[in-house]
Design a protein around this motif. Sequence first.
Motif, PDB file in Angstrom:
ATOM      1  N   GLN A   1       0.822  -1.209   0.000  1.00 37.31           N
ATOM      2  CA  GLN A   1       0.000   0.000   0.000  1.00 37.31           C
ATOM      3  C   GLN A   1       0.860   1.266   0.000  1.00 37.31           C
ATOM      4  OE1 GLN A   1      -1.787   1.231   3.870  1.00 37.31           O
ATOM      5  NE2 GLN A   1      -1.070  -0.748   4.612  1.00 37.31           N
ATOM      6  N   ASP A   2       0.231   2.379  -0.328  1.00 34.14           N
ATOM      7  CA  ASP A   2       0.901   3.686  -0.271  1.00 34.14           C
ATOM      8  C   ASP A   2       1.210   4.007   1.187  1.00 34.14           C
ATOM      9  OD1 ASP A   2       1.790   6.247  -0.476  1.00 34.14           O
ATOM     10  OD2 ASP A   2      -0.066   7.088  -1.267  1.00 34.14           O
ATOM     11  N   LEU A   3       2.483   4.186   1.506  1.00 37.84           N
ATOM     12  CA  LEU A   3       2.901   4.417   2.893  1.00 37.84           C
ATOM     13  C   LEU A   3       3.054   5.897   3.220  1.00 37.84           C
ATOM     14  CD1 LEU A   3       5.662   1.647   3.127  1.00 37.84           C
ATOM     15  CD2 LEU A   3       3.212   1.441   3.585  1.00 37.84           C
ATOM     16  N   LYS A   4       2.944   6.759   2.211  1.00 37.29           N
ATOM     17  CA  LYS A   4       3.178   8.188   2.420  1.00 37.29           C
ATOM     18  C   LYS A   4       1.898   8.966   2.699  1.00 37.29           C
ATOM     19  CE  LYS A   4       7.202   8.289  -0.679  1.00 37.29           C
ATOM     20  NZ  LYS A   4       7.787   8.903  -1.904  1.00 37.29           N
ATOM     21  N   HIS A   5       0.772   8.436   2.257  1.00 36.95           N
ATOM     22  CA  HIS A   5      -0.472   9.206   2.273  1.00 36.95           C
ATOM     23  C   HIS A   5      -1.126   9.186   3.663  1.00 36.95           C
ATOM     24  CE1 HIS A   5      -3.677  11.404   0.374  1.00 36.95           C
ATOM     25  NE2 HIS A   5      -4.579  10.546   0.803  1.00 36.95           N
ATOM     26  N   PHE A   6      -0.406   9.685   4.650  1.00 34.38           N
ATOM     27  CA  PHE A   6      -0.923   9.786   6.012  1.00 34.38           C
ATOM     28  C   PHE A   6      -0.462  11.117   6.587  1.00 34.38           C
ATOM     29  CE2 PHE A   6      -0.699   5.307   5.069  1.00 34.38           C
ATOM     30  CZ  PHE A   6      -1.833   4.772   5.664  1.00 34.38           C
TER      31      PHE A   6
ATOM     32  N   THR B   1      10.350   4.692   7.340  1.00 37.40           N
ATOM     33  CA  THR B   1      10.282   6.032   7.916  1.00 37.40           C
ATOM     34  C   THR B   1       9.238   6.865   7.183  1.00 37.40           C
ATOM     35  OG1 THR B   1      12.093   6.757   6.488  1.00 37.40           O
ATOM     36  CG2 THR B   1      12.682   6.019   8.707  1.00 37.40           C
ATOM     37  N   GLU B   2       8.366   6.211   6.436  1.00 35.62           N
ATOM     38  CA  GLU B   2       7.278   6.908   5.746  1.00 35.62           C
ATOM     39  C   GLU B   2       6.176   7.266   6.742  1.00 35.62           C
ATOM     40  OE1 GLU B   2       7.655   7.955   2.903  1.00 35.62           O
ATOM     41  OE2 GLU B   2       8.934   6.615   1.731  1.00 35.62           O
TER      42      GLU B   2
END
Length: 509
Positions: free
Chosen positions: A224-229, A259-260
């Motif tokens: 999954q996208d790990l940055k979109h938080f 570290t995302e």
Amino acid sequence: MNLTLKEILNLPDLNNFETGQVPNALAILFETGRQSEDVKIIRQGLKFAEDQSLENFSNDEKMVFHYNVANGWSYFQRLTEELNSDQFWRFSHKELDQQIINLRLALSYSHKSQNRIKKCEILTNLGNVFSHLGRFSEAQLYWKKVLSVDSSFPMAFGNIGFGLFHYAKTIYDSGHQFLFFQFAHKYLLKTIDTDIYDEAKSAFQNTINLIESFIEKEELKNIQDLKHFSLGESKGEIQYRKWCLKNHLFLNPLNDITTENIAGHDCLLLPTMTLNFDKTPFYQTIFNQIKQEFVSARHLLFEGLNQKETHYSDKDNLQLDTLDFAVYSYSSEKTKIAFRMCYSILDKIGYLLNDYLDLGFQPEKVSFRSIWIVYDKKSKTSKMNPKISQTQNWPLRGLYWLSRDFFEKDESFSSTIEPEAKELAKIRNFIEHKSFKIIEFGENGLFDKNLTYAINREEFEKKTLNLIKLVRASMIYLAMGINLEERKKEINKPVVPIDFIGLRDEYKR
């Protein structure tokens, strides 16, 4: 010096060899002993190492010497212990002590070395032994450091994946566990087609096959996208959370794999626990307190390290300039408070475990170091607490070995595997009870007829950051260790589930 193996073994020591020859001679002895499975050769090599003077060795020679000695102890352990036996699950091992001590010494001599391969090998082996001990969170950081030295070092990728697979098995959050398996699979695949030794390649391939046996390949690839938080709304909060992510300081196992932004919150809790009807949620209460103290200490440290402007509370606080470059400020006090709070948190972890495992210590006598050892009246010696060692609990073993990084005056607990442990204990004692000062310039040590301990500001900040990382790891091992103990419980009576809701942020005033 051209000598046969037999001639070397008959020498009283290796002190007549040239300094550069000694590490190579030891390597030959240890590798020969390993390949021939001859413990006597390895034992003789270890004796040579013990008797060796390092006075004229360069730092690079000392680095290789200690690296090879660590290998010698590792081979000795492999040839003398049986996998998954009671001996294997003993919490305390001289062989493991010596591996950690020598690898840490090798690492300390590697800082200015140009030998990047040897640095990678040292860090890789430190990660391996930490993972074996149950310090799996810290092991990941050692393997990641390897990649910062050499981004293509194959054994680092393999060990990261292998370690994440076993780490995942301790995790009780199914979403986190799935992501761990995905990352484990990704890292392992990076290693398989590289030039690594057959035994490691076989172990990594077997782990890949095992993961693929219960998760479809397409699911494993679809991370999954790990940055979109969100990391917050204000600039200050975002800066703080990025600092925590970078330093792997969130109470969140995901911060060990990335570290995302996805790892940017403190979600670690104790697992679901089965308690008697007359038992209050005592452990959750203590863990809430421990978490709050950690989060507060972490933010104090962040401010102490990053906000160096003069605080208004320091204005008009008249002090004398004693010409010693001492730092007296609100900012430096925050760092000192964070340092002190770390020790307080560790003792509370010991306090919780003492009750949970029914170790029998009087609450007022509990410390983080004291719960692991008991005094045997028959033999009149101190030994590992059997209530702990008999659990054969991997994260609890990690917590025990982490406790060995701290020093106590009591001889029963004074054995330590951290070369700086005594200095940390001394710093704590002087901060709490004596004269302690942080200095901008000058040397560390005791001054004023040993009444004052002085330490360089940068050095103290580094030690405090390392200390708070240890505390974070200890909290992860505590939660995962309790999870494994809860899995062992046989439920023979009716169970009434009690759901607790999260405490709302607006109540935290």
